[in-house]
Design a protein around this motif. Structure first.
Motif, short mmCIF file in Angstrom:
data_model
loop_
_atom_site.label_atom_id
_atom_site.label_comp_id
_atom_site.label_asym_id
_atom_site.label_seq_id
_atom_site.Cartn_x
_atom_site.Cartn_y
_atom_site.Cartn_z
N LEU A 183 0.83 -1.20 0.00
CA LEU A 183 0.00 0.00 0.00
C LEU A 183 0.87 1.25 0.00
CD1 LEU A 183 -2.57 -1.09 2.73
CD2 LEU A 183 -2.80 -1.32 0.25
N ASN A 184 0.36 2.28 -0.67
CA ASN A 184 1.01 3.58 -0.70
C ASN A 184 -0.01 4.66 -0.36
OD1 ASN A 184 3.75 2.84 -1.86
ND2 ASN A 184 2.39 2.00 -3.43
N ALA A 185 0.48 5.83 0.01
CA ALA A 185 -0.42 6.95 0.33
C ALA A 185 -1.37 7.21 -0.85
CB ALA A 185 0.39 8.19 0.64
N GLY A 186 -2.64 7.37 -0.54
CA GLY A 186 -3.64 7.62 -1.57
C GLY A 186 -4.36 6.37 -2.04
N ASP A 187 -3.81 5.17 -1.75
CA ASP A 187 -4.49 3.94 -2.15
C ASP A 187 -5.81 3.80 -1.40
OD1 ASP A 187 -2.51 3.23 -3.89
OD2 ASP A 187 -1.55 1.77 -2.57
N ARG A 188 -6.77 3.13 -2.06
CA ARG A 188 -8.09 2.94 -1.46
C ARG A 188 -8.36 1.44 -1.28
NH1 ARG A 188 -8.61 7.15 -5.14
NH2 ARG A 188 -9.29 9.13 -4.23
N ILE A 189 -8.78 1.08 -0.10
CA ILE A 189 -9.10 -0.31 0.24
C ILE A 189 -10.61 -0.42 0.39
CG2 ILE A 189 -8.74 -2.16 1.93
CD1 ILE A 189 -6.26 -0.55 2.90
N LEU A 190 -11.19 -1.49 -0.12
CA LEU A 190 -12.60 -1.78 0.10
C LEU A 190 -12.70 -3.06 0.91
CD1 LEU A 190 -15.65 -1.29 -0.46
CD2 LEU A 190 -15.38 -2.65 -2.54
N ILE A 191 -13.28 -2.95 2.12
CA ILE A 191 -13.55 -4.09 2.98
C ILE A 191 -15.00 -3.97 3.43
CG2 ILE A 191 -13.07 -5.19 5.19
CD1 ILE A 191 -10.16 -4.48 4.87
N GLY A 192 -15.82 -4.95 3.08
CA GLY A 192 -17.24 -4.83 3.37
C GLY A 192 -17.83 -3.65 2.64
N THR A 193 -18.49 -2.75 3.37
CA THR A 193 -19.01 -1.53 2.75
C THR A 193 -18.13 -0.32 3.07
OG1 THR A 193 -20.43 -0.98 4.64
CG2 THR A 193 -21.37 -2.39 2.93
N SER A 194 -16.97 -0.56 3.65
CA SER A 194 -16.07 0.53 4.03
C SER A 194 -15.02 0.77 2.95
CB SER A 194 -15.37 0.23 5.35
OG SER A 194 -16.28 0.21 6.42
N ILE A 195 -14.91 2.00 2.51
CA ILE A 195 -13.81 2.41 1.64
C ILE A 195 -12.82 3.17 2.51
CG2 ILE A 195 -13.11 3.71 -0.40
CD1 ILE A 195 -15.94 3.29 -1.50
N ILE A 196 -11.59 2.69 2.51
CA ILE A 196 -10.57 3.20 3.43
C ILE A 196 -9.40 3.74 2.61
CG2 ILE A 196 -9.11 2.61 5.41
CD1 ILE A 196 -10.88 0.01 5.63
N LYS A 197 -8.98 4.95 2.92
CA LYS A 197 -7.89 5.59 2.19
C LYS A 197 -6.64 5.64 3.06
CE LYS A 197 -6.95 9.80 -0.52
NZ LYS A 197 -7.52 11.11 -0.92
N ILE A 198 -5.49 5.32 2.45
CA ILE A 198 -4.21 5.44 3.16
C ILE A 198 -3.78 6.91 3.11
CG2 ILE A 198 -1.83 4.61 3.32
CD1 ILE A 198 -3.92 2.43 3.64
N VAL A 199 -3.63 7.53 4.27
CA VAL A 199 -3.31 8.96 4.33
C VAL A 199 -2.15 9.18 5.29
CG1 VAL A 199 -5.70 9.64 3.81
CG2 VAL A 199 -4.97 9.39 6.20
N PRO A 200 -1.43 10.31 5.15
CA PRO A 200 -0.44 10.67 6.16
C PRO A 200 -1.14 10.90 7.50
CG PRO A 200 -0.14 11.96 4.15
CD PRO A 200 -1.46 11.26 4.02
N ALA A 201 -0.56 10.39 8.56
CA ALA A 201 -1.16 10.55 9.88
C ALA A 201 -1.03 12.00 10.33
CB ALA A 201 -0.49 9.63 10.89
N ASP A 202 -2.12 12.56 10.85
CA ASP A 202 -2.08 13.95 11.34
C ASP A 202 -1.21 14.06 12.58
OD1 ASP A 202 -3.72 14.82 9.32
OD2 ASP A 202 -5.55 14.49 10.46
N GLN A 203 -1.32 13.06 13.45
CA GLN A 203 -0.55 13.08 14.69
C GLN A 203 -0.45 11.65 15.21
OE1 GLN A 203 -2.84 15.66 17.16
NE2 GLN A 203 -4.48 14.20 17.47
N PRO A 204 0.55 11.37 16.07
CA PRO A 204 0.67 10.02 16.61
C PRO A 204 -0.59 9.61 17.37
CG PRO A 204 2.66 11.28 17.03
CD PRO A 204 1.64 12.25 16.50
N GLY A 205 -0.94 8.32 17.26
CA GLY A 205 -2.10 7.81 17.98
C GLY A 205 -1.83 6.40 18.43
N SER A 206 -2.87 5.71 18.86
CA SER A 206 -2.70 4.33 19.33
C SER A 206 -3.79 3.46 18.77
CB SER A 206 -2.75 4.29 20.87
OG SER A 206 -4.07 4.56 21.31
N VAL A 207 -3.61 2.15 18.89
CA VAL A 207 -4.62 1.20 18.47
C VAL A 207 -5.93 1.48 19.20
CG1 VAL A 207 -5.28 -1.24 18.56
CG2 VAL A 207 -2.98 -0.59 17.80
N THR A 208 -5.84 1.71 20.52
CA THR A 208 -7.04 1.99 21.31
C THR A 208 -7.74 3.24 20.80
OG1 THR A 208 -5.99 0.99 23.23
CG2 THR A 208 -7.92 2.38 23.63
#
Length: 318
Positions: free
Chosen positions: A93-118
């Motif tokens: 995957l690269n930035a801008g790629d789009r994933i379709l899982i179920g009815t969700s379309i998910i885009k790979i984007v630069p993270a705005d800020q550090p986060g966690s799994v939770t």
């Protein structure tokens, strides 16, 4: 052959990327990726990323992050995992790629800020709760975020059926899909306009929202499209390029067209094709009306309108 699993991601460490949900139940949610490790996606509550919907398998897919690379692996899911419109077993995957899982379309984007799994799962839960509160349909999004050609390729690959309803500030349209194949299209409820012409016009829209509605049971069309989705998209993009070459010389669709007064241009000098379009302008009064009732494509008819304006046969107003 699948890669061996990486160590579980540290909840406190994040990579430069995040997963942004741009359509589906979790639209608006964002999930940060770890700097290294894996994120397992599925319906089971024990997994890292929990997507609660019927089209998602209990263990659907995983995302591996290592050495600056991000890889998606399908885990034998029933409905599959798609990247940029193609069903995949494994894909980098690269930035801008789009994933379709179920009815969700998910885009790979630069993270705005550090986060966690939770934090990521909390964000998704908040997004899902907001969708339930606003009673938005299952699959909605912005066509500025995911253009219609990309969206249709995703739906074609995943063989989705339903009605893709598109809204802009001024217009609305529908594209009818049967197992991923476009069977009909309509703009602004003009069902007398050929579906191919309506489809090509819809593809030019770059702002607005989409809503994937359920199939309309028992709905049939007198003149369904018999061209594959890929062929339709190629023709639409060709026409888009031709219309773009006309530039500002072709007025907006709602512009009024009038016979020039006084009419100094000689009708005998006009070509038969120009006279046909001139008559349509006199009968229907707007650029859109002429395009809708012409038996030629929008680029060809638009070119005749430009010629008539330039030669002084027509005047544009508003």
């Amino acid at each position: 052959m699948a890669s061996s699993p990486l160590p579980k991601a540290s909840a406190a460490v994040s990579s430069a990327y995040a997963l942004r949900f741009i359509s589906g139940r979790y639209q608006g949610g964002e999930y940060p990726l770890p700097a290294s490790g894996e994120i397992v996606i599925g319906r089971s509550s024990e997994l890292d990323m929990v997507l609660v919907e019927d089209m998602v398998s209990r263990r659907h897919a995983r995302i591996l992050v290592a050495d600056g690379k991000v890889v998606l692996e399908d885990l034998g899911s029933t409905n599959g995992s798609f990247v940029n419109g193609e069903r995949v077993q494994r894909a980098e995957l690269n930035a801008g790629d789009r994933i379709l899982i179920g009815t969700s379309i998910i885009k790979i984007v630069p993270a705005d800020q550090p986060g966690s799994v939770t934090d990521g799962n909390k964000n998704l839960q908040k997004a899902a709760a907001a969708k339930r509160t606003s009673q938005v349909r299952t699959m909605t999004g912005s066509i500025a975020e995911i253009p219609l050609p990309d969206l249709l390729q995703l739906f074609s690959s995943s063989k989705k059926s339903g009605v893709l309803a598109v809204e802009t500030d001024c217009d609305h349209g529908k594209i009818y899909l049967d197992e991923g194949r476009v069977v009909f299209a309509v703009v602004n409820d003009h069902y007398d306009v050929s579906p191919e012409k309506a489809f090509c016009r819809l593809i030019t829209w770059t702002e607005g929202t989409f809503d994937m509605e359920p199939p309309e049971e028992g709905r049939t069309f007198d003149n369904p499209l018999d061209i594959g989705t890929e062929g339709l998209l190629m023709e639409a993009m060709r026409q888009l390029d031709e219309v773009a070459r006309l530039g500002d010389a072709l007025p907006p669709l709602r512009t009024q067209l009038h016979l020039a007064r006084p009419l100094t241009a000689k009708l005998r000098d006009a070509t038969p094709e120009q006279l046909d379009v001139l008559q349509l302008a006199m009968e229907h009064g707007t650029v859109e009306g002429v395009l809708n009732h012409s038996d030629k494509s929008d680029p060809e008819t638009g070119e005749r309108i430009v010629e008539l304006l330039s030669a002084g046969y027509l005047q544009a107003e508003g």
